[in-house]
Design a protein around this motif. Structure first.
Motif, short mmCIF file in Angstrom:
data_model
loop_
_atom_site.label_atom_id
_atom_site.label_comp_id
_atom_site.label_asym_id
_atom_site.label_seq_id
_atom_site.Cartn_x
_atom_site.Cartn_y
_atom_site.Cartn_z
N ASP A 57 4.26 4.56 12.42
CA ASP A 57 4.41 3.18 12.87
C ASP A 57 3.07 2.53 13.23
N SER A 58 1.97 3.09 12.76
CA SER A 58 0.64 2.56 13.06
C SER A 58 0.48 1.14 12.53
N PRO A 59 -0.05 0.24 13.34
CA PRO A 59 -0.30 -1.13 12.85
C PRO A 59 -1.38 -1.17 11.76
N THR A 65 6.67 0.06 4.60
CA THR A 65 6.73 0.96 3.45
C THR A 65 5.36 1.48 3.04
N GLY A 66 4.29 0.91 3.59
CA GLY A 66 2.95 1.34 3.23
C GLY A 66 2.64 2.73 3.75
N THR A 67 1.96 3.52 2.93
CA THR A 67 1.58 4.86 3.38
C THR A 67 0.07 5.03 3.44
#
Length: 128
Positions: A57-59, A65-67
């Motif tokens: 959940d890092s900003p 959906t980004g990894t």
């Protein structure tokens, strides 16, 4: 212990790889992958590199959906931001100046997060 000496490539999925490669070349100066082994790929300058696994959940990862997120070092953040804005790219500069430098955020045409970093302090080229 043997250790790696740097990042030799960054590979990621794209809906339109050719168009996205042209965008990175035109806006950030990252040359497309060579089409033959006789051509040299884009070369980065030596400098500080952060390798940091981050919480889901890092900003810093911008989207649910980004990894991944990439951080590019720049020597002149103001000039890079101006260049991007002249090219119609939306860029958000951090208001705070940190001990390790200045930052700005943008996304590529496919929504992938990019951070620009003008290093300062022990991370700057002058200190390296």
């Amino acid at each position: 212990m043997e250790s790696v000496t740097g990042i030799g490539g960054f590979f990621f999925r794209a809906r339109d790889p050719e168009s996205l490669a042209r965008w990175y070349d035109a806006n950030l100066g990252v040359a497309p992958t060579p089409t033959s082994y006789e051509e040299s790929p884009w070369r980065q300058e030596a400098g500080a590199t952060v390798f940091a696994p981050m919480a889901e959940d890092s900003p810093h990862l911008a989207t649910a959906t980004g990894t991944w997120s990439i951080n590019f070092r720049v020597s002149d953040l103001d000039a890079m931001v101006a260049q991007l804005r002249d090219n119609g790219v939306e860029v958000s500069e951090h208001e705070e100046v940190y001990p390790n430098g200045r930052f700005a955020e943008l996304v590529d045409p496919e929504g992938n997060p990019i951070q620009l970093w003008e290093p300062a302090g022990v991370d700057s080229a002058a200190q390296a």
